[in-house]
Design a protein around this motif. Structure first.
Motif, PDB file in Angstrom:
ATOM      1  N   ASP A 182       0.841  -1.191   0.000  1.00 30.36           N
ATOM      2  CA  ASP A 182       0.000   0.000   0.000  1.00 30.36           C
ATOM      3  C   ASP A 182       0.881   1.248   0.000  1.00 30.36           C
ATOM      4  O   ASP A 182       1.878   1.304   0.715  1.00 30.36           O
ATOM      5  CB  ASP A 182      -0.867  -0.016   1.267  1.00 30.36           C
ATOM      6  N   PRO A 183       0.542   2.270  -0.790  1.00 28.88           N
ATOM      7  CA  PRO A 183       1.395   3.465  -0.836  1.00 28.88           C
ATOM      8  C   PRO A 183       1.294   4.300   0.437  1.00 28.88           C
ATOM      9  O   PRO A 183       0.207   4.749   0.808  1.00 28.88           O
ATOM     10  CB  PRO A 183       0.896   4.230  -2.056  1.00 28.88           C
ATOM     11  N   VAL A 184       2.421   4.480   1.074  1.00 29.79           N
ATOM     12  CA  VAL A 184       2.518   5.377   2.218  1.00 29.79           C
ATOM     13  C   VAL A 184       2.520   6.823   1.720  1.00 29.79           C
ATOM     14  O   VAL A 184       1.920   7.711   2.323  1.00 29.79           O
ATOM     15  CB  VAL A 184       3.797   5.067   3.018  1.00 29.79           C
ATOM     16  N   PHE A 185       3.203   7.037   0.595  1.00 32.27           N
ATOM     17  CA  PHE A 185       3.162   8.322  -0.096  1.00 32.27           C
ATOM     18  C   PHE A 185       2.535   8.064  -1.462  1.00 32.27           C
ATOM     19  O   PHE A 185       3.081   7.342  -2.286  1.00 32.27           O
ATOM     20  CB  PHE A 185       4.558   8.928  -0.217  1.00 32.27           C
ATOM     21  N   SER A 186       1.368   8.647  -1.682  1.00 30.56           N
ATOM     22  CA  SER A 186       0.544   8.318  -2.853  1.00 30.56           C
ATOM     23  C   SER A 186       0.272   9.507  -3.758  1.00 30.56           C
ATOM     24  O   SER A 186      -0.528   9.410  -4.688  1.00 30.56           O
ATOM     25  CB  SER A 186      -0.797   7.739  -2.381  1.00 30.56           C
ATOM     26  N   ALA A 187       0.926  10.643  -3.514  1.00 28.95           N
ATOM     27  CA  ALA A 187       0.584  11.871  -4.232  1.00 28.95           C
ATOM     28  C   ALA A 187       0.741  11.740  -5.741  1.00 28.95           C
ATOM     29  O   ALA A 187       0.017  12.395  -6.501  1.00 28.95           O
ATOM     30  CB  ALA A 187       1.446  13.028  -3.722  1.00 28.95           C
ATOM     31  N   LEU A 188       1.662  10.909  -6.207  1.00 24.83           N
ATOM     32  CA  LEU A 188       1.856  10.745  -7.643  1.00 24.83           C
ATOM     33  C   LEU A 188       0.580  10.294  -8.335  1.00 24.83           C
ATOM     34  O   LEU A 188       0.346  10.607  -9.497  1.00 24.83           O
ATOM     35  CB  LEU A 188       2.975   9.722  -7.904  1.00 24.83           C
ATOM     36  N   MET A 189      -0.253   9.563  -7.611  1.00 23.13           N
ATOM     37  CA  MET A 189      -1.485   9.015  -8.166  1.00 23.13           C
ATOM     38  C   MET A 189      -2.725   9.770  -7.706  1.00 23.13           C
ATOM     39  O   MET A 189      -3.826   9.272  -7.846  1.00 23.13           O
ATOM     40  CB  MET A 189      -1.623   7.545  -7.747  1.00 23.13           C
ATOM     41  N   ASP A 190      -2.555  10.978  -7.163  1.00 22.14           N
ATOM     42  CA  ASP A 190      -3.716  11.632  -6.549  1.00 22.14           C
ATOM     43  C   ASP A 190      -3.850  13.096  -6.938  1.00 22.14           C
ATOM     44  O   ASP A 190      -4.098  13.962  -6.084  1.00 22.14           O
ATOM     45  CB  ASP A 190      -3.643  11.500  -5.028  1.00 22.14           C
ATOM     46  N   GLY A 191      -3.711  13.367  -8.243  1.00 23.75           N
ATOM     47  CA  GLY A 191      -4.021  14.697  -8.739  1.00 23.75           C
ATOM     48  C   GLY A 191      -2.930  15.719  -8.506  1.00 23.75           C
ATOM     49  O   GLY A 191      -1.850  15.426  -7.986  1.00 23.75           O
ATOM     50  N   SER A 192      -3.224  16.972  -8.863  1.00 23.49           N
ATOM     51  CA  SER A 192      -2.219  18.030  -8.817  1.00 23.49           C
ATOM     52  C   SER A 192      -2.098  18.692  -7.455  1.00 23.49           C
ATOM     53  O   SER A 192      -1.113  19.377  -7.187  1.00 23.49           O
ATOM     54  CB  SER A 192      -2.544  19.095  -9.876  1.00 23.49           C
TER      55      SER A 192
END
Length: 595
Positions: free
Chosen positions: A37-47
């Motif tokens: 599970d992504p602990v840091f997921s910002a790459l996949m969560d919009g701008s």
């Protein structure tokens, strides 16, 4: 707000990895493994995600510079404000000798130092849980904060005031601060000196490892960066090598070609260890051979999947998650990969070819044995049985089943190499058996895949289509590069698959329509073929063009768009990094030119 892009720098320690953007922000990291599970997921969560990142904001920021510390995956980012105040951020995952073992904890470390003026910063640490669905719950103590992520609890230990982080308060950075984001256990030393010591030892580890590599004379920086990153894609505990660190970065915009590459493909790993072997990186090869031997034992001479989990798991079922927006809002976001259900018969050759090296290579701590050879013969039996059977092919078609030439040639290679290994081991009768089988497969390929009217090979039996994998017939030893049949095949590929300086895998429509981006690994195959056809200057020109398309970190993803030359597909892509190494070794001047 920033539009997500692939200009990212990986850090890692062969246990955990992360991608950091050009401003020093963690945007992607999974735990407890690369496929978790992504602990840091910002790459996949919009701008403008609300969580799933870790950044350091500098008040009045004007300029950013970023580079790795020489010959390491330790990243240095410098933020400079309009008034000249600046800070340095050092990011790494500890890896170094400790207690006669390699210490590679499930942890990231940061050091933030003031450089000039009176910088004012804000630390925003916002891990995510449940595939980015929510921020991780947190609790805190006097010098730590605990983050309850989905499958692991992280503890941040720091000498920065904890309330500054909890409240995301802007404060003046007047001295260095250390951050250790790792297992939920007490940090057993002063965090500042402890993290600084880990930094020094981690830098020393990587620089010592790079010293063991055999490098070409030319393009050394590119080769070293590719090699270091390929090592980061290895999961050392089992020997697995993942195809990329990310999932669901589309092959081109709104294509639906969004796949999860955080698993160990037998094919991709074969090319990785082959490239690293050219550089003498025997540690990764040897560890991966252990992974393969376990797969051989588990298969017991039967079906082998093209892809497994990093822990040898066969079941990596594919599903779609809706909790994140997707890369630039482009869904679907997939977890798992349906390819584990596929028949891809080239895998048998890609198991045999790396493992036969263990019968020859005297550097290995565990050389191959006679028992290993007989176990490997079961894989050869499967290759012989499957060489003329339909499969999904190396491009993993989901609705197209053919007898793919590349798969058949890989089955031939399995039998051919077993024959040579048998001779080397003094097993002459077995050598004859495998030579005969290799000849049977060769005859079938030459009868079924060759087109006499054009003098070339087709990508599948009884058809006329082309794909770039036919360039590998030379590399695998099936045809000499100057064999007229291979020359004609090369000419047809150049005519039909080359767009500008880049090469497509194929151009016919597949399950998702017609491809729109070039496949970087295939372009590197084409560069090799140009050189072998005596067109070395052209090969060098295209190679330099490909190097110019790398990110600031010196890396490539899977695909490249023809118009704006933007990178697409999962990142960093091991195939593409293999291409950098192979072409550099092939095209470089000899060391005798410099000595």
């Amino acid at each position: 707000m920033t539009t997500p892009n692939l200009d990212l720098a990986p850090i890692g320690n062969c246990s955990i990895s992360a991608l950091i953007d050009r401003s020093g922000r963690y945007v992607w990291a999974c735990a407890p493994r690369v496929d978790g599970d992504p602990v840091f997921s910002a790459l996949m969560d919009g701008s403008d995600p609300e969580h799933g990142f870790w950044d350091i904001e500098l008040e009045g920021q004007k300029h950013v510079s970023q580079a790795y510390i020489r010959n390491t995956p330790v990243l240095r980012t410098v933020l400079t404000a309009e008034d000249g105040a600046s800070v340095e951020i050092i990011d790494f995952a500890p890896r170094h000798p400790k207690h006669s073992r390699t210490y590679r904890p499930l942890a990231f470390a940061r050091i933030i130092r003031p450089l000039e003026g009176s910088p004012r910063i804000r630390v925003r640490l916002r891990p995510s849980a449940e595939w980015g669905a929510r921020p991780a719950e947190r609790t805190s103590g006097s010098n730590h904060i605990r983050y309850l992520c989905t499958d692991v609890t992280f503890r941040l230990t720091t000498d920065c005031p904890v309330s500054h982080i909890l409240n995301e308060r802007i404060f003046r950075l007047e001295r260095p601060h250390a951050f250790f984001f790792g297992p939920d256990e007490g940090y057993d030393q002063d965090v500042g000196p402890g993290v600084s010591s880990a930094l020094d030892r981690t830098v020393a580890y990587w620089q010592d490892w790079v010293r063991t590599l055999y490098l070409p004379l030319d393009w050394q920086d590119a080769v070293m960066r590719a090699a270091i990153t390929l090592k980061l894609c290895a999961y050392e505990e089992t020997g697995a090598i993942v195809a990329a660190m990310t999932t669901s970065v589309p092959e081109f915009p709104e294509s639906g070609r969004n796949w999860d590459y955080r698993y160990c493909w037998i094919r991709d790993a074969y090319y990785v260890v082959r490239a690293l072997n050219r550089l003498g990186a025997v540690d990764i090869l040897e560890n991966y051979l252990g992974y393969l031997r376990n797969l051989v034992d588990d298969s017991a001479g039967g079906h082998v999947q093209p892809v497994y989990g990093v822990g040898l798991e066969p079941g990596i079922g594919e599903r779609i998650v809706e909790s994140v927006e997707g890369y630039r809002g482009m869904k679907p976001v997939r977890i798992g990969n349906q390819a584990h259900e596929h028949l891809q018969h080239d895998v048998y050759g890609q198991i045999v070819l790396p493992l036969v090296q263990s019968f020859y290579d005297q550097r290995l701590l565990r050389p191959g044995t006679i028992d290993d050879f007989h176990a490997l013969e079961k894989v050869g039996e499967r290759a012989f049985a499957m060489h003329d059977q339909v499969d999904a092919g190396l491009w993993e078609f989901r609705t197209i089943a053919r007898v793919h030439t590349y798969s058949s040639v890989m089955c031939w290679a399995a039998c051919d190499r077993l024959a040579k290994a048998a001779d080397h081991l003094g097993l002459q009768s077995r050598g004859e058996v495998w030579r005969d089988r290799a000849q049977v497969i060769r005859q079938r390929i030459e009868n079924e895949a060759f087109l006499p009217d054009e003098g070339r090979f087709a990508a599948s039996f009884g058809n006329r289509e082309l794909d770039a994998s036919l360039l590998q017939l030379t590399d695998l030893g099936f045809l000499d590069p100057m064999d007229p049949r291979q020359v004609k095949t090369f000419e047809a590929i150049e005519r039909d698959l080359k767009k500008g300086p880049y090469l497509f895998r194929y151009v016919e429509a597949d399950d998702f329509g017609e491809p729109e981006t070039a496949f970087n690994f295939c372009t590197f195959w084409f560069i090799e073929a140009l050189h072998l056809n005596g067109r070395t200057e052209e090969a060098r020109e295209i190679f330099e063009e490909m190097l110019s398309r790398r990110t600031n970190a010196g890396l490539l993803s899977e695909d490249l768009s023809l118009g704006d030359k933007e990178l697409w597909g999962n990142y960093p892509q091991t195939y593409s990094l293999v291409g950098i190494i192979n072409c550099a070794v092939l095209l470089s001047r000899s060391w005798t030119d410099a000595r």
